[in-house]
Design a protein around this motif. Structure first.
Motif, PDB file in Angstrom:
ATOM      1  N   PHE A 274       0.834  -1.203   0.000  1.00 45.63           N
ATOM      2  CA  PHE A 274       0.000   0.000   0.000  1.00 45.63           C
ATOM      3  C   PHE A 274       0.871   1.257   0.000  1.00 45.63           C
ATOM      4  CE2 PHE A 274      -1.864   3.469   2.472  1.00 45.63           C
ATOM      5  CZ  PHE A 274      -3.023   3.724   1.755  1.00 45.63           C
ATOM      6  N   PHE A 275       1.917   1.251   0.825  1.00 46.10           N
ATOM      7  CA  PHE A 275       2.811   2.406   0.938  1.00 46.10           C
ATOM      8  C   PHE A 275       3.474   2.708  -0.402  1.00 46.10           C
ATOM      9  CE2 PHE A 275       6.927   4.356   2.132  1.00 46.10           C
ATOM     10  CZ  PHE A 275       6.458   5.436   2.876  1.00 46.10           C
ATOM     11  N   ARG A 276       3.930   1.664  -1.080  1.00 45.26           N
ATOM     12  CA  ARG A 276       4.596   1.840  -2.366  1.00 45.26           C
ATOM     13  C   ARG A 276       3.624   2.411  -3.412  1.00 45.26           C
ATOM     14  NH1 ARG A 276       9.226  -0.127  -3.928  1.00 45.26           N
ATOM     15  NH2 ARG A 276       9.359  -1.440  -2.089  1.00 45.26           N
ATOM     16  N   ALA A 280       3.665   6.057  -5.487  1.00 40.21           N
ATOM     17  CA  ALA A 280       3.691   6.068  -6.951  1.00 40.21           C
ATOM     18  C   ALA A 280       2.669   7.021  -7.560  1.00 40.21           C
ATOM     19  CB  ALA A 280       3.471   4.654  -7.480  1.00 40.21           C
ATOM     20  N   LYS A 281       1.671   7.449  -6.786  1.00 36.39           N
ATOM     21  CA  LYS A 281       0.651   8.356  -7.328  1.00 36.39           C
ATOM     22  C   LYS A 281       1.261   9.675  -7.780  1.00 36.39           C
ATOM     23  CE  LYS A 281      -3.235   6.549  -4.621  1.00 36.39           C
ATOM     24  NZ  LYS A 281      -4.256   6.849  -3.573  1.00 36.39           N
ATOM     25  N   ASN A 282       2.250  10.143  -7.055  1.00 33.66           N
ATOM     26  CA  ASN A 282       2.889  11.414  -7.408  1.00 33.66           C
ATOM     27  C   ASN A 282       4.413  11.295  -7.394  1.00 33.66           C
ATOM     28  OD1 ASN A 282       0.747  13.590  -7.700  1.00 33.66           O
ATOM     29  ND2 ASN A 282       0.162  12.688  -5.733  1.00 33.66           N
ATOM     30  N   GLY A 283       4.933  10.104  -7.714  1.00 35.56           N
ATOM     31  CA  GLY A 283       6.376   9.941  -7.648  1.00 35.56           C
ATOM     32  C   GLY A 283       6.897   8.801  -8.495  1.00 35.56           C
ATOM     33  N   ASP A 284       8.209   8.773  -8.636  1.00 34.78           N
ATOM     34  CA  ASP A 284       8.879   7.657  -9.293  1.00 34.78           C
ATOM     35  C   ASP A 284      10.215   7.417  -8.599  1.00 34.78           C
ATOM     36  OD1 ASP A 284      10.569   9.658 -10.178  1.00 34.78           O
ATOM     37  OD2 ASP A 284      10.235   9.311 -12.318  1.00 34.78           O
ATOM     38  N   SER A 285      11.062   6.545  -9.174  1.00 35.00           N
ATOM     39  CA  SER A 285      12.348   6.167  -8.564  1.00 35.00           C
ATOM     40  C   SER A 285      12.144   5.780  -7.099  1.00 35.00           C
ATOM     41  CB  SER A 285      13.365   7.307  -8.678  1.00 35.00           C
ATOM     42  OG  SER A 285      13.664   7.562 -10.028  1.00 35.00           O
ATOM     43  N   ILE A 286      11.201   4.890  -6.899  1.00 38.42           N
ATOM     44  CA  ILE A 286      10.790   4.516  -5.535  1.00 38.42           C
ATOM     45  C   ILE A 286      11.598   3.316  -5.038  1.00 38.42           C
ATOM     46  CG2 ILE A 286       8.874   3.671  -4.128  1.00 38.42           C
ATOM     47  CD1 ILE A 286       7.016   5.099  -6.184  1.00 38.42           C
TER      48      ILE A 286
END
Length: 587
Positions: A274-276, A280-286
């Protein structure tokens, strides 16, 4: 001095003593490598790994041994280099789990934590070999558990540990015939013994505190040094100019840890999936790395406030770092910096000599990931260019030791926008670090276990864009099995190995990891090596010339090959690699 327990601060002092002992003897540990080649590097890898760990530990020493050991473990994990470094990091990772929940430990608890370290390290190695650092650690931990209850004094306990470690180390020659043949003990095991001896030296001191100012000078070993290695080629500054500042969509580069041990009664259970997805909704390079009560988080985000609010629900946030990548890019364009300033990561103080990442500029579609991405390890500009021409996205360029760390691989993986990533380690001493990185990141990564540059090139050639993952993996693994790899370098010391009388300064011909010839002449060595490599035939011979290769020697070898093996096709490329004047493949 009579000590019956060890807290976090005291543990940090013995670790500093162990790291210093290893550092002072790193060159000697290098000299114990069975092969007398210039890039024998067990001591260097263990030293760099240990340095990475203590850099982290010194930044956050706690009176709790559980906390101190945990921080040390994380630093070692990310800074691990080479097989010996990875195994060392796993020994301390298991030790950290063994002392979890304890503010201080006695000899019995310390011994059981050592055993936990051994269990973790053995699980990390696919095919454990006895007579190595693993055996020294295993037998020492077994003895420690046996004598701990009757040896409550930690000084006496550690003396027993050191004695058993030395005893086991001396027996490694009987476990591995090649060690006995060369007349050395296992280099990784010797490094571990030096760490244990450093532990003991601090415990035996009057106050039990490691004094950095009083540390003896490093022990030097007289061996022939290789020629200076040319600095890694820098990526052209103009590459950044191809990117517009406004194109950096997820502009805030964020890194922090969630400390779940301080989460309070209202904190939610940590749901990694869930956290990941939320990030990812507003980010990348996670990157999300949960490890007991600590979660490491890295993300490029549009909305840093929302990221921090999300993370706060799981515990206290520590070591927060947020950088504006658009601002960094503006500085580059304005000429204030020659290259992108590296993010001050938690592990930024780890020394990384002669290692750089060269990243190809790629422009994947904004709305989808490329199906495949590739990472290769190579030394030499020419070899790096060959891999790039074969579609490799990132070339990890090593220095003399050619051993990128786990963190280097993770950083490289982060730069690639692809659904699946392949890694070509191209060195048997790098495969473990690559696999460790693949296990840590939450990406689809496959490590093709290439142990030489020719194997890596063959694997890259075998890849077919229109085939699926399983078919490509099978094809690449098959390709590396069909390659005969050869190298020519020089010996740094006198030794006898497999019946060969090797003299320092003489040339050596190596085929598939085994020294098969040695002479005073590079031409004689090349011809004898090629005779062995072509004994069962071969259609294509590829020569990669190194920094020290002379044109007249190369031309003489080509003429000899054309005369002796007229049916074999000979290809020559400038590899530019240090240490090895020639890298050769036969297929």
């Amino acid at each position: 001095m009579n000590k019956r327990s060890l807290n976090g601060t005291q543990f940090s002092n013995i670790v500093l003593g162990g790291a210093d002992s290893l550092h002072r003897h790193a060159e000697y540990v290098n000299s114990l490598n069975v092969f007398p080649v210039p890039d024998g590097d067990t001591g260097t890898n263990m030293n760099l790994t240990m340095t990475a760990g203590i850099t982290e530990m010194k930044a956050k020493i706690s009176t709790s041994i559980a906390k101190t050991a945990e921080v040390l473990s994380k630093g070692l994990l990310m800074g691990a280099r080479g097989n010996s470094g990875v195994i060392l990091s796993q020994l301390f990772r298991g030790f950290s789990r063994g002392v979890a929940g304890h503010d201080e430990v006695n000899s019995v608890q310390f011994a059981h934590a050592m055993q936990s370290g051994v269990d973790t390290a053995y699980k990390a190695v696919v095919k454990p070999v006895e007579g190595t650092i693993l055996t020294v650690a295993k037998e020492t931990a077994k003895h420690a558990v046996h004598i701990a209850r009757r040896t409550p004094d930690l000084v006496g306990f550690m003396r027993e540990v050191v004695a058993k470690a030395n005893e086991t180390l001396s027996k490694t020659q009987d476990m591995l015939p090649v060690l006995k043949q060369v007349g050395v003990v296992d280099s990784g095991g010797q490094g571990l013994v030096y760490i244990y001896e450093g532990f003991l030296s601090v415990l035996e001191s009057e106050d039990g505190v490691f004094d950095e100012t009083a540390a003896p000078a490093p022990v030097t070993v007289q061996v022939k040094k290789p020629a200076a290695v040319a600095p890694a080629h820098e990526a052209p500054i103009s590459a950044q100019a191809k990117l517009h500042t406004e194109d950096i969509e997820f502009l805030y580069d964020m890194e922090f840890f969630i400390d779940r041990s301080r989460n309070g009664s209202n904190a939610k259970p940590f749901n990694e999936d869930f956290f990941r997805k939320a990030l990812a909704k507003n980010g990348d390079s996670i990157i999300v790395i949960p490890d007991d009560d600590i979660v490491k988080v890295h993300v490029h985000s549009r909305k840093p406030g929302e990221v921090l609010d999300l993370a706060l629900g799981y515990g206290e946030l520590i070591q927060i770092c947020i950088l504006n990548m658009r601002e960094q890019h503006r500085e580059i364009i304005q000429g204030e910096h020659g290259e992108m300033s590296a993010m001050p990561e938690v592990f930024a103080d780890i020394p990384v000599p002669e290692v750089s990442v060269e990243t190809l500029l790629v422009d994947p579609p904004a709305d989808e990931l490329a199906p495949y991405g590739f990472i290769a390890v190579a030394m030499g500009q020419g070899i790096g260019d060959i891999f790039k021409s074969l579609g490799v996205d990132v070339v990890l360029s090593g220095g003399q030791t050619m051993n990128p760390s786990t963190q280097d691989f993770i950083d490289a993986i982060e730069t690639i926008s692809a659904q699946h990533i392949y890694i070509f380690p191209n060195n048997s001493n790098i495969v473990m670090a690559a696999k460790q990185a693949a296990e840590i990141v939450e990406r689809d990564v496959t490590v093709i276990p290439s142990k030489t540059i020719p194997q890596g090139i063959a694997a890259a050639f075998a890849f077919q864009e229109d085939e699926g993952l399983e078919v490509n993996t099978t094809a690449m693994e098959a390709a590396i099995s069909h390659i005969i790899s050869g190298q020519v370098t020089y010996a740094v010391r006198d030794t006898t190995l497999d019946g060969l009388d090797i003299k320092a300064g003489h040339y050596m011909g190596i085929a598939n990891g085994k020294i098969i010839t040695t002479t005073e002449s590079v031409n004689d060595t090349l011809q004898q090596l090629m005779t062995k490599m072509l004994a069962d035939g071969g259609e294509v011979v590829t020569l990669l010339t190194g920094e020290e290769a002379r044109e007249e020697d190369t031309e003489a070898l080509i003429a000899w090959l054309n005369e002796q093996y007229p049916d074999a096709e000979v290809e020559v490329h400038q590899g530019g690699q240090p240490i090895y004047s020639y890298i050769i493949s036969v297929e």
